[in-house]
Design a protein around this motif. Structure first.
Motif, PDB file in Angstrom:
ATOM      1  N   ALA A  77      14.355  15.386  24.593  1.00 46.93           N
ATOM      2  CA  ALA A  77      14.574  14.626  23.351  1.00 46.93           C
ATOM      3  C   ALA A  77      16.045  14.663  22.949  1.00 46.93           C
ATOM      4  O   ALA A  77      16.601  13.661  22.515  1.00 46.93           O
ATOM      5  N   LEU A  78      16.679  15.817  23.110  1.00 47.94           N
ATOM      6  CA  LEU A  78      18.104  15.918  22.791  1.00 47.94           C
ATOM      7  C   LEU A  78      18.923  15.055  23.738  1.00 47.94           C
ATOM      8  O   LEU A  78      19.875  14.385  23.317  1.00 47.94           O
ATOM      9  N   GLU A  79      18.557  15.036  25.009  1.00 47.66           N
ATOM     10  CA  GLU A  79      19.261  14.194  25.980  1.00 47.66           C
ATOM     11  C   GLU A  79      19.153  12.721  25.599  1.00 47.66           C
ATOM     12  O   GLU A  79      20.098  11.942  25.783  1.00 47.66           O
ATOM     13  N   MET A  80      17.998  12.336  25.042  1.00 42.54           N
ATOM     14  CA  MET A  80      17.773  10.948  24.628  1.00 42.54           C
ATOM     15  C   MET A  80      18.373  10.649  23.260  1.00 42.54           C
ATOM     16  O   MET A  80      18.303   9.529  22.772  1.00 42.54           O
ATOM     17  N   GLY A  81      18.936  11.685  22.595  1.00 45.95           N
ATOM     18  CA  GLY A  81      19.591  11.474  21.316  1.00 45.95           C
ATOM     19  C   GLY A  81      18.673  11.558  20.114  1.00 45.95           C
ATOM     20  O   GLY A  81      19.091  11.221  18.992  1.00 45.95           O
ATOM     21  N   ASP A  82      17.435  12.013  20.299  1.00 48.42           N
ATOM     22  CA  ASP A  82      16.485  12.126  19.196  1.00 48.42           C
ATOM     23  C   ASP A  82      16.544  13.550  18.640  1.00 48.42           C
ATOM     24  O   ASP A  82      15.788  14.434  19.048  1.00 48.42           O
ATOM     25  N   MET A  83      17.451  13.790  17.688  1.00 42.86           N
ATOM     26  CA  MET A  83      17.671  15.129  17.149  1.00 42.86           C
ATOM     27  C   MET A  83      16.445  15.649  16.420  1.00 42.86           C
ATOM     28  O   MET A  83      16.100  16.825  16.500  1.00 42.86           O
ATOM     29  N   SER A  84      15.788  14.773  15.671  1.00 37.77           N
ATOM     30  CA  SER A  84      14.625  15.192  14.890  1.00 37.77           C
ATOM     31  C   SER A  84      13.503  15.692  15.799  1.00 37.77           C
ATOM     32  O   SER A  84      12.929  16.763  15.570  1.00 37.77           O
ATOM     33  N   LYS A  85      13.207  14.932  16.851  1.00 42.23           N
ATOM     34  CA  LYS A  85      12.154  15.342  17.777  1.00 42.23           C
ATOM     35  C   LYS A  85      12.565  16.593  18.555  1.00 42.23           C
ATOM     36  O   LYS A  85      11.741  17.489  18.808  1.00 42.23           O
ATOM     37  N   ALA A  86      13.834  16.673  18.924  1.00 39.84           N
ATOM     38  CA  ALA A  86      14.320  17.855  19.641  1.00 39.84           C
ATOM     39  C   ALA A  86      14.115  19.107  18.800  1.00 39.84           C
ATOM     40  O   ALA A  86      13.671  20.152  19.299  1.00 39.84           O
ATOM     41  N   GLY A  87      14.415  19.008  17.488  1.00 39.29           N
ATOM     42  CA  GLY A  87      14.243  20.152  16.608  1.00 39.29           C
ATOM     43  C   GLY A  87      12.795  20.555  16.446  1.00 39.29           C
ATOM     44  O   GLY A  87      12.453  21.742  16.492  1.00 39.29           O
ATOM     45  N   SER A  88      11.912  19.566  16.242  1.00 43.26           N
ATOM     46  CA  SER A  88      10.489  19.883  16.053  1.00 43.26           C
ATOM     47  C   SER A  88       9.865  20.410  17.343  1.00 43.26           C
ATOM     48  O   SER A  88       9.047  21.338  17.319  1.00 43.26           O
TER      49      SER A  88
END
Length: 472
Positions: A358-369
């Protein structure tokens, strides 16, 4: 590139410093020259840039202040696994993958194995150990692996590489790599000391390299690392101190001194040292910068270059991509991709982590959850393991019961058990004639867990309630 010092210069002073080098111990050059208290002003750019970084940093002003309030109570502590960190400071890679970055210039170990000159063998081998440091300039933090997580890589210089997270408290990783010229084994346990706006990192580990043709065993002790401006200002990394590589078979050794960065960036990146024979006599001087290139030259017993010889470049860092968001090298992108993944990729592989992806794809919110969910699942599994009086046992490495002394404390040693080689042969046999389906690999659910199916317990994970039980 650093030029070799003239008679009475820095390299000559190193010779006298190491004249009393004893078996199994070494003199710390930085304790003589000193680096503590040196203020580094702008190691990367102009003063205006520094002021801008000091204002902006990685966080918004309110984020920095909030983070500082949370972190200041940990000053003086080891924060390796005791603090939950925000995903904003992470890179989309785990520490297991970063361990594999040491394989980028593995051809240097191939050269060391094929070289007939015993002292040039050491030049190639220690240069290989230095070659990973350009990648260490990245100031983003990798994800801590989940217990039982793995990373495997094939299709690079004939190397098969495997790393596994073998302990959670304290965090420990083990890795094994091998091709026709060498095998590489490491047990790694980082120890940290948080100092407010910086953190000292001590590499409590044991690295062994076997050069197969000559059956020589090499041991590596790297210098510590300091991460500066962790919260306020421009974050940057330095590794002042000694790197020591010992040939346990012949008694030869290399001592390289990583110069500490001083005022206005003076001395940053510079590396100087020697290859010594078993009688502690300097044979070859090594000089350069750890972020760009290293060269060598034969020397006399006083450490001065031999007449009629010239500096010879041994390694040069490949050009890095411009403007890369995470300052990745080309090889870092290779490590993160599925192109180096084998058929039958282990479901515990770091590439499959949902927070990393998710972080690689730029989705910070999903990466955190997703990161929070993984950590919750790990805690739940630990409780279940304790309720069953079960011990975690790594799948690909065995705890030997031996302890190795390091400059920063004793280390429990894990050794490769060979089972992965058998597993890989079987997978290759099953996949004979087939091509790796990368898109299919990406769909494998991440599963490093020791316990899996329901026995009346469940845990929230990635927005789903997953059952938990002991696997067969």
């Amino acid at each position: 590139m650093s030029a070799p010092a003239k008679k009475g210069g820095f390299l000559s002073s190193l010779t006298s410093t190491f004249a009393n080098f004893g078996s199994g111990a070494y003199t710390k050059v930085n304790s003589l020259l000193g680096h503590e208290g040196l203020e580094v002003v702008n190691p990367e750019g102009g003063q205006e840039d520094v002021e801008e970084e000091a204002i902006r940093g990685r966080f918004k002003q309110e984020d920095r202040e909030s983070y500082w309030k949370m972190m200041h109570k940990y000053i003086g502590s080891d924060i390796t696994s005791m603090v939950t960190l925000p995903v904003i400071i992470f890179e989309p890679m785990t520490t297991l993958q970063k361990m594999a970055e040491l394989m980028e210039y593995s051809h240097l170990l191939d050269l060391a194995d094929q070289c007939e000159d015993p002292h040039m063998k050491m030049v190639y081998a220690c240069t290989w150990a230095v070659s990973v440091y350009p990648a260490y300039q990245r100031t983003w933090k990798p994800f801590n692996p989940i217990l039982g997580e793995t990373y495997e890589m094939v299709k690079h210089n004939g190397i098969t590489f495997l790393a596994e997270q073998v302990s959670h408290h304290p965090p420990m990783s083990s890795a094994h790599a091998e091709n026709e010229h060498f095998s590489y084994d490491i047990t790694s346990k980082l120890r940290t000391k948080f100092l407010g706006n910086s953190v000292d990192i001590y590499p409590v580990g044991r690295t062994r390299v076997l050069l197969k043709k000559s059956n020589m065993v090499l041991d590596l002790v790297p210098p510590p690392t300091i991460v500066h401006n962790l919260i306020f200002g421009r974050t940057w990394i330095d590794s002042p101190g000694d790197m020591v590589m010992s040939n346990l078979t012949t008694g030869d050794k290399v001592i390289l001194y990583f110069q500490p960065c001083g005022w206005f960036g003076k001395g940053r990146y510079e590396v100087d040292g020697y290859v010594y024979n078993k009688d502690e006599e300097p044979k070859i001087l090594i000089t350069g910068k750890w972020n760009s290139s290293l060269s060598c030259q034969p020397c006399d017993l006083e450490g001065e270059p031999l007449e009629g010889t010239e500096l010879q470049e041994v390694w040069k860092c490949t050009e890095q991509p411009k403007g890369d968001k995470f300052q990745y090298t080309h090889f870092a992108h290779v490590i993160n991709s599925f192109d180096t993944a084998p058929q039958g990729l282990l479901p515990s592989d770091s590439r499959l982590r949902p927070d990393r992806y998710a972080l690689e794809m730029g989705d910070m919110s999903k990466a955190g959850s997703d990161k929070t969910s993984l950590e919750e699942r790990q805690r739940a599994e630990k409780k279940l393991r304790e309720s069953k009086n079960a011990e975690f046992a790594p799948r690909w490495f065995n705890l030997t019961g031996d302890k190795a002394p390091t400059p920063w404390g004793d280390l429990e040693i894990y050794e490769y058990n060979g089972k992965y080689s058998e597993h890989r042969k079987q997978e290759e046999a099953n996949a004979a004639g087939k091509t790796v389906d990368v898109e299919q690999l990406k769909k494998i659910p991440f599963n490093p867990w020791q316990f899996e199916q329901s026995e009346g317990q469940s845990v929230a994970y990635g927005g789903q309630v997953l059952p938990v039980s002991q696997s067969s």
